[in-house]
Design an enzyme around this catalytic site. Structure first.
Site: not given
Ligand SMILES: Cc1ncc(COP(=O)(O)O)c(C=O)c1O
Length: 411
Positions: A79, A208, A211, A248, A282-285, A331
């Site tokens: 995402k 989680h 973030s 996060g 689940e790292p995204g950033r 946001y």
């Protein structure tokens, strides 16, 4: 073809075809030089804005992760940036994936990633998405309430349930405490019991912290709750062997990441010493934020003067705004720092300046108070660290196209 249309093509599930249409990757030596890229690709004539993505930065981030968190297998949160080129690059490096929807599953599976490398980490899933996961044998998925447990019992009883609980950091750019996650103390045991009564397998737990977490202690607090849920699950007779510590992790602050990694390792050693428990995240950033630099062009300008006719503020209108590539500023407005590509920028006199996005909406303003030289229509502004939660949210509001992306990689 823009990377967005590539994505749409990918999710319409003709991924083999997509593979042949993958954009060109440009190679650089030593370091990616944005100024040189601007000259090389004639970006001065840029319209719409353009992302420069350094794929090698993803690889550096993975190496840093593996060095500091060797026990934890990262499952990239699609995402955060679902560009197929980015996702494929990470897939080729061997990461796992956190998918939140059928289309994200299609994208990742279509790149040849095996279902065991995927966690379907959405605790409230539409039935059609669950059915797709079942067809594709993506067995691991999160759940946080009894309606979802019944739904899984009906539609995917052979899946592995991962109980997601709430455990929020005190400080995070984007807190996630309200929407998902059961209460670890009051709800988790009931879900474990219900699953047992329905003959479903709970195999682990997840959380989680929010973030962009900047509270190092948040992870230990959550891992302690996870330990209790594990013990409770095992008492009830579930075979618990997966702990998912969510996302996060910071994208830009490696020192903070190092502190978080130390805290996580210490906590895991204390609370989950048994190496048979698989730990994932689940790292995204963390992976993508620094990989993108957005290059924008000033297409209009206005001088605001006070009653005495003296210049007060310079206004610049650029070809990306908060409905486009700056989408997440809506946001959580973070101040950004525009980079200039003028030879003598440092020595020129500076003026109070406001930067607006291109749409007619007066909310469409890039946050921050800027002191900039007197710039001209046609000048470029660069914005670093634009890889996370921008392009998947960007819309062509008012008919202004979302940026395209050019991909670079170290030789
Ligand atoms: C379930 C889940 N996992 C992972 C992520 C990625 O988080 P981050 O980008 O902070 O690592 C998110 C972000 O919203 C999320 O909701």
């Amino acid at each position: 073809m823009s990377s967005r249309s590539l994505y749409l093509k990918a999710v319409s599930c003709n991924l083999c075809e997509m593979a042949s249409g993958v954009p060109e990757i440009h190679f650089y030596e030593n370091e990616l030089n944005i100024r040189r890229a601007i000259e090389q690709f004639d970006l001065q004539n840029l319209d719409p804005a353009l992302n420069i993505c350094d794929l090698s930065s993803l690889e550096r981030k993975l190496r840093l992760w593996q060095k500091l968190l060797p026990r934890i297998k990262p499952h990239y949160a699609v995402k955060c940036n679902d560009d197929p080129v980015v996702v494929k690059f990470l897939a080729d490096l061997g990461t796992g994936f956190d998918c939140a929807s059928k289309n994200e599953l299609k994208l990742v599976l279509g790149l040849g990633v095996s279902p065991e490398r995927i966690i379907f980490a959405h605790p409230c899933r539409p039935v059609s998405h669950l059915k797709y996961a079942k067809e594709q044998m993506v067995v691991n998925g999160t759940v946080d309430n009894e309606y979802e447990v019944y739904k899984l019992h009906k539609h995917y009883p052979n899946s592995n349930l991962i109980v997601r609980f709430k455990s929020a950091a005190k400080e995070a750019l984007c807190p996630l405490r309200d929407k998902y996650g059961c209460d670890a103390e009051t709800d988790a045991a009931a879900l474990l019991l219900l699953a047992k009564a329905l003959d479903l397998k709970v195999t682990g737990t997840s959380f989680h912290v929010g973030s962009g977490c900047s509270e190092v202690e948040a992870y230990d607090r959550a891992i302690e709750k996870a330990e209790n849920i594990f013990k409770c699950g095992e008492l009830i007779g579930h075979d618990m062997d997966l702990m998912d510590i969510g996302g996060g992790f910071p994208g830009t602050d490696d020192a903070l990441f190092e502190n978080i990694a130390d805290a996580v390792n210490t906590s895991l050693q204390l609370r989950f010493p048994d190496e048979r428990v698989q730990i994932i995240a689940e790292p995204g950033r963390f992976f993508v934020e620094t990989a993108y630099t957005l290059i924008c062009k000033i297409h209009a300008k206005r001088e605001v003067r006070n009653k005495a006719g003296k210049l007060d503020t310079l206004m610049y209108f650029i070809n990306a705004g908060i409905f486009g590539a700056f989408a997440d500023y809506f946001y959580y407005p973070e101040e950004v720092n525009p980079e200039l590509y003028l030879e003598d920028a440092e020595t020129l006199p500076k003026f109070k300046s406001v930067i607006w996005g291109p749409s007619c909406d007066s909310l469409d303003k890039i946050s921050g108070e800027f002191l900039l030289p007197n710039l001209n229509v046609g000048d470029l502004l660069g914005f670093r660290n634009m890889g996370a939660y921008k392009m998947p949210i960007a819309s062509p509001f008012n008919g202004f196209e979302v940026p395209e992306t050019r991909f670079f990689r170290k030789k």
